[in-house]
Design a protein around this motif. Structure first.
Motif, PDB file in Angstrom:
ATOM      1  N   VAL A  24       0.833  -1.197   0.000  1.00  0.00           N
ATOM      2  CA  VAL A  24       0.000   0.000   0.000  1.00  0.00           C
ATOM      3  C   VAL A  24       0.869   1.249   0.000  1.00  0.00           C
ATOM      4  O   VAL A  24       0.607   2.220  -0.740  1.00  0.00           O
ATOM      5  N   LEU A  25       1.928   1.258   0.809  1.00  0.00           N
ATOM      6  CA  LEU A  25       2.825   2.418   0.852  1.00  0.00           C
ATOM      7  C   LEU A  25       3.515   2.630  -0.495  1.00  0.00           C
ATOM      8  O   LEU A  25       3.684   3.770  -0.949  1.00  0.00           O
ATOM      9  N   ARG A  26       3.908   1.549  -1.144  1.00  0.00           N
ATOM     10  CA  ARG A  26       4.575   1.685  -2.442  1.00  0.00           C
ATOM     11  C   ARG A  26       3.614   2.106  -3.542  1.00  0.00           C
ATOM     12  O   ARG A  26       3.996   2.833  -4.457  1.00  0.00           O
ATOM     13  N   ARG A  36     -11.187  10.341  -7.042  1.00  0.00           N
ATOM     14  CA  ARG A  36     -12.622  10.251  -6.746  1.00  0.00           C
ATOM     15  C   ARG A  36     -12.914   9.128  -5.771  1.00  0.00           C
ATOM     16  O   ARG A  36     -13.695   9.302  -4.828  1.00  0.00           O
ATOM     17  N   GLU A  37     -12.308   7.985  -5.977  1.00  0.00           N
ATOM     18  CA  GLU A  37     -12.531   6.851  -5.078  1.00  0.00           C
ATOM     19  C   GLU A  37     -12.050   7.175  -3.671  1.00  0.00           C
ATOM     20  O   GLU A  37     -12.706   6.819  -2.687  1.00  0.00           O
ATOM     21  N   THR A  38     -10.912   7.861  -3.564  1.00  0.00           N
ATOM     22  CA  THR A  38     -10.388   8.222  -2.246  1.00  0.00           C
ATOM     23  C   THR A  38     -11.335   9.169  -1.522  1.00  0.00           C
ATOM     24  O   THR A  38     -11.604   9.007  -0.318  1.00  0.00           O
ATOM     25  N   ILE A  39     -11.854  10.159  -2.230  1.00  0.00           N
ATOM     26  CA  ILE A  39     -12.799  11.101  -1.615  1.00  0.00           C
ATOM     27  C   ILE A  39     -14.075  10.386  -1.182  1.00  0.00           C
ATOM     28  O   ILE A  39     -14.611  10.633  -0.090  1.00  0.00           O
ATOM     29  N   GLN A  40     -14.561   9.481  -2.026  1.00  0.00           N
ATOM     30  CA  GLN A  40     -15.766   8.735  -1.673  1.00  0.00           C
ATOM     31  C   GLN A  40     -15.552   7.868  -0.435  1.00  0.00           C
ATOM     32  O   GLN A  40     -16.424   7.801   0.441  1.00  0.00           O
ATOM     33  N   GLN A  41     -14.401   7.219  -0.359  1.00  0.00           N
ATOM     34  CA  GLN A  41     -14.117   6.377   0.799  1.00  0.00           C
ATOM     35  C   GLN A  41     -13.942   7.209   2.069  1.00  0.00           C
ATOM     36  O   GLN A  41     -14.410   6.822   3.153  1.00  0.00           O
ATOM     37  N   ALA A  42     -13.276   8.359   1.945  1.00  0.00           N
ATOM     38  CA  ALA A  42     -13.117   9.232   3.112  1.00  0.00           C
ATOM     39  C   ALA A  42     -14.476   9.736   3.598  1.00  0.00           C
ATOM     40  O   ALA A  42     -14.736   9.791   4.811  1.00  0.00           O
ATOM     41  N   TRP A  43     -15.333  10.102   2.651  1.00  0.00           N
ATOM     42  CA  TRP A  43     -16.667  10.555   3.030  1.00  0.00           C
ATOM     43  C   TRP A  43     -17.463   9.428   3.686  1.00  0.00           C
ATOM     44  O   TRP A  43     -18.208   9.661   4.641  1.00  0.00           O
ATOM     45  N   PHE A  44     -17.308   8.216   3.176  1.00  0.00           N
ATOM     46  CA  PHE A  44     -18.001   7.086   3.789  1.00  0.00           C
ATOM     47  C   PHE A  44     -17.528   6.867   5.224  1.00  0.00           C
ATOM     48  O   PHE A  44     -18.355   6.710   6.146  1.00  0.00           O
ATOM     49  N   ARG A 136      -6.015   0.120  -6.977  1.00  0.00           N
ATOM     50  CA  ARG A 136      -7.357   0.520  -7.378  1.00  0.00           C
ATOM     51  C   ARG A 136      -8.353   0.502  -6.223  1.00  0.00           C
ATOM     52  O   ARG A 136      -9.210   1.393  -6.132  1.00  0.00           O
ATOM     53  N   LEU A 137      -8.252  -0.481  -5.344  1.00  0.00           N
ATOM     54  CA  LEU A 137      -9.261  -0.643  -4.302  1.00  0.00           C
ATOM     55  C   LEU A 137      -8.750  -0.330  -2.893  1.00  0.00           C
ATOM     56  O   LEU A 137      -9.437   0.328  -2.111  1.00  0.00           O
ATOM     57  N   ILE A 138      -7.567  -0.825  -2.572  1.00  0.00           N
ATOM     58  CA  ILE A 138      -7.116  -0.782  -1.183  1.00  0.00           C
ATOM     59  C   ILE A 138      -6.521   0.565  -0.809  1.00  0.00           C
ATOM     60  O   ILE A 138      -6.808   1.098   0.273  1.00  0.00           O
ATOM     61  N   VAL A 139      -5.689   1.133  -1.684  1.00  0.00           N
ATOM     62  CA  VAL A 139      -5.063   2.415  -1.364  1.00  0.00           C
ATOM     63  C   VAL A 139      -6.091   3.508  -1.059  1.00  0.00           C
ATOM     64  O   VAL A 139      -5.960   4.218  -0.056  1.00  0.00           O
ATOM     65  N   PRO A 140      -7.137   3.708  -1.873  1.00  0.00           N
ATOM     66  CA  PRO A 140      -8.130   4.738  -1.515  1.00  0.00           C
ATOM     67  C   PRO A 140      -8.798   4.495  -0.172  1.00  0.00           C
ATOM     68  O   PRO A 140      -9.080   5.454   0.561  1.00  0.00           O
ATOM     69  N   ARG A 141      -9.049   3.256   0.164  1.00  0.00           N
ATOM     70  CA  ARG A 141      -9.707   2.959   1.433  1.00  0.00           C
ATOM     71  C   ARG A 141      -8.771   3.194   2.620  1.00  0.00           C
ATOM     72  O   ARG A 141      -9.201   3.703   3.661  1.00  0.00           O
ATOM     73  N   VAL A 205      -3.441   0.924  10.181  1.00  0.00           N
ATOM     74  CA  VAL A 205      -3.574  -0.484  10.581  1.00  0.00           C
ATOM     75  C   VAL A 205      -5.002  -0.971  10.364  1.00  0.00           C
ATOM     76  O   VAL A 205      -5.227  -2.077   9.858  1.00  0.00           O
ATOM     77  N   ALA A 206      -5.985  -0.145  10.732  1.00  0.00           N
ATOM     78  CA  ALA A 206      -7.384  -0.546  10.557  1.00  0.00           C
ATOM     79  C   ALA A 206      -7.701  -0.795   9.088  1.00  0.00           C
ATOM     80  O   ALA A 206      -8.366  -1.782   8.738  1.00  0.00           O
ATOM     81  N   GLY A 207      -7.225   0.083   8.206  1.00  0.00           N
ATOM     82  CA  GLY A 207      -7.482  -0.085   6.779  1.00  0.00           C
ATOM     83  C   GLY A 207      -6.791  -1.302   6.202  1.00  0.00           C
ATOM     84  O   GLY A 207      -7.383  -2.059   5.416  1.00  0.00           O
ATOM     85  N   VAL A 208      -5.536  -1.522   6.578  1.00  0.00           N
ATOM     86  CA  VAL A 208      -4.775  -2.654   6.031  1.00  0.00           C
ATOM     87  C   VAL A 208      -5.346  -3.983   6.517  1.00  0.00           C
ATOM     88  O   VAL A 208      -5.504  -4.923   5.738  1.00  0.00           O
ATOM     89  N   VAL A 209      -5.657  -4.072   7.798  1.00  0.00           N
ATOM     90  CA  VAL A 209      -6.199  -5.331   8.334  1.00  0.00           C
ATOM     91  C   VAL A 209      -7.551  -5.651   7.698  1.00  0.00           C
ATOM     92  O   VAL A 209      -7.826  -6.802   7.328  1.00  0.00           O
ATOM     93  N   ALA A 210      -8.405  -4.635   7.558  1.00  0.00           N
ATOM     94  CA  ALA A 210      -9.710  -4.860   6.929  1.00  0.00           C
ATOM     95  C   ALA A 210      -9.548  -5.333   5.492  1.00  0.00           C
ATOM     96  O   ALA A 210     -10.243  -6.259   5.041  1.00  0.00           O
ATOM     97  N   ALA A 211      -8.629  -4.700   4.758  1.00  0.00           N
ATOM     98  CA  ALA A 211      -8.402  -5.100   3.369  1.00  0.00           C
ATOM     99  C   ALA A 211      -7.824  -6.512   3.288  1.00  0.00           C
ATOM    100  O   ALA A 211      -8.220  -7.306   2.421  1.00  0.00           O
ATOM    101  N   TYR A 212      -6.893  -6.825   4.178  1.00  0.00           N
ATOM    102  CA  TYR A 212      -6.271  -8.153   4.148  1.00  0.00           C
ATOM    103  C   TYR A 212      -7.291  -9.254   4.396  1.00  0.00           C
ATOM    104  O   TYR A 212      -7.337 -10.252   3.678  1.00  0.00           O
TER     105      TYR A 212
END
Length: 259
Positions: A24-26, A36-44, A136-141, A205-212
């Motif tokens: 994710v960091l890379r 757009r996806e990042t803004i949508q996820q932040a708003w969610f 595409r999916l994990i980084v924005p979240r 950590v919360a985002g990475v664990v949820a995605a994993y």
């Protein structure tokens, strides 16, 4: 043998989660960035956590202020109530409250969403088409979770300190001037920085664990449900461990401010 196999499995999951976090960091600075996806996820994340966080912060700050106010009255140190309660809220309670609600409300939804995509083989289809699921999916979240954690942490700090002030002054008969003076005398800027650093790491950590866990469900809808539960529990355990480590390092490196 079973205990050793279970330990090896646990360490394997930790290693793969760390590897996903590094991916994710890379992938974060790579183009194209999913604005757009990042803004949508932040708003969610904000929409599902801001109200519960504010409602939790008020009684939490009040409980800390009343408990410390009662303790300081017993030992004759009422003038330190403001500093003790405000520092406890700022350094410990605020980032933890924020992270627990981000992980419980937002992280569980992220895990369910990615898990549903995984069992429908959407993740495999993206990889076949040459699209990186991480980018595409994990980084924005993950970015959404981190950004909202930082903002909510500031809100919880303010609400908690104000709630503690109100309950200490109104219900316990504390002196407003003494409450504010002790806070100003003992609080320092690094206290705010460590609070924000904790919130940043907790959100990551919360985002990475949820995605994993969403990427590795056991299979079927039941597997996705189990993955959501596991993601929340694992996140809580990691958050408390990280909090212990960061608090110990901070207390060793940053000297307390004297009166």
């Amino acid at each position: 043998m079973k205990a050793r196999d279970g330990l090896q499995t646990a360490f394997g999951h930790v290693g793969r989660m760390a590897s996903l976090g590094w991916d994710v960091l890379r992938a974060t600075p790579r183009r194209p960035f999913q604005v757009r996806e990042t803004i949508q996820q932040a708003w969610f994340f904000a929409s599902v956590t801001i109200l519960p966080t504010a409602l939790v912060a008020i009684p939490f700050g009040a409980v800390i202020a009343m408990q410390l106010g009662s303790l300081t009255q017993q030992i004759g140190a009422q003038s330190f109530t403001g500093a003790a309660s405000a520092l406890a809220i700022l350094q410990q309670a605020s980032p933890l409250i924020t992270a627990l609600l981000v992980a419980g409300a937002g992280g569980s939804a992220v895990c369910a969403d990615i898990g549903a995509r995984t069992i429908r083989e959407e993740i495999d289809a993206m990889e076949v088409l040459g699209v990186s699921p991480v980018q595409r999916l994990i980084v924005p979240r993950v970015i959404g979770a981190v950004g909202v954690s930082l903002l909510l942490n500031g809100m919880v700090s303010v609400v908690g300190v104000l709630g503690g002030y109100f309950f200490n002054v109104v219900l316990q008969g504390g002196t407003p001037g003494a409450y504010l003076a002790s806070f100003n005398a003992l609080a320092q800027l690094p206290d705010l920085w460590i609070s924000e650093i904790k919130a940043l790491l907790y959100g990551f950590v919360a985002g990475v664990v949820a995605a994993y866990r969403g990427l590795h469900p056991a299979g079927g809808p039941k597997g996705v449900g189990d993955a959501v539960n596991q993601a929340v529990v694992i996140t809580f355990l990691l958050l408390f461990l990280i909090n212990l480590l960061l608090t110990g390092i901070y207390l060793q490196l940053v000297p307390p401010k004297g009166l």
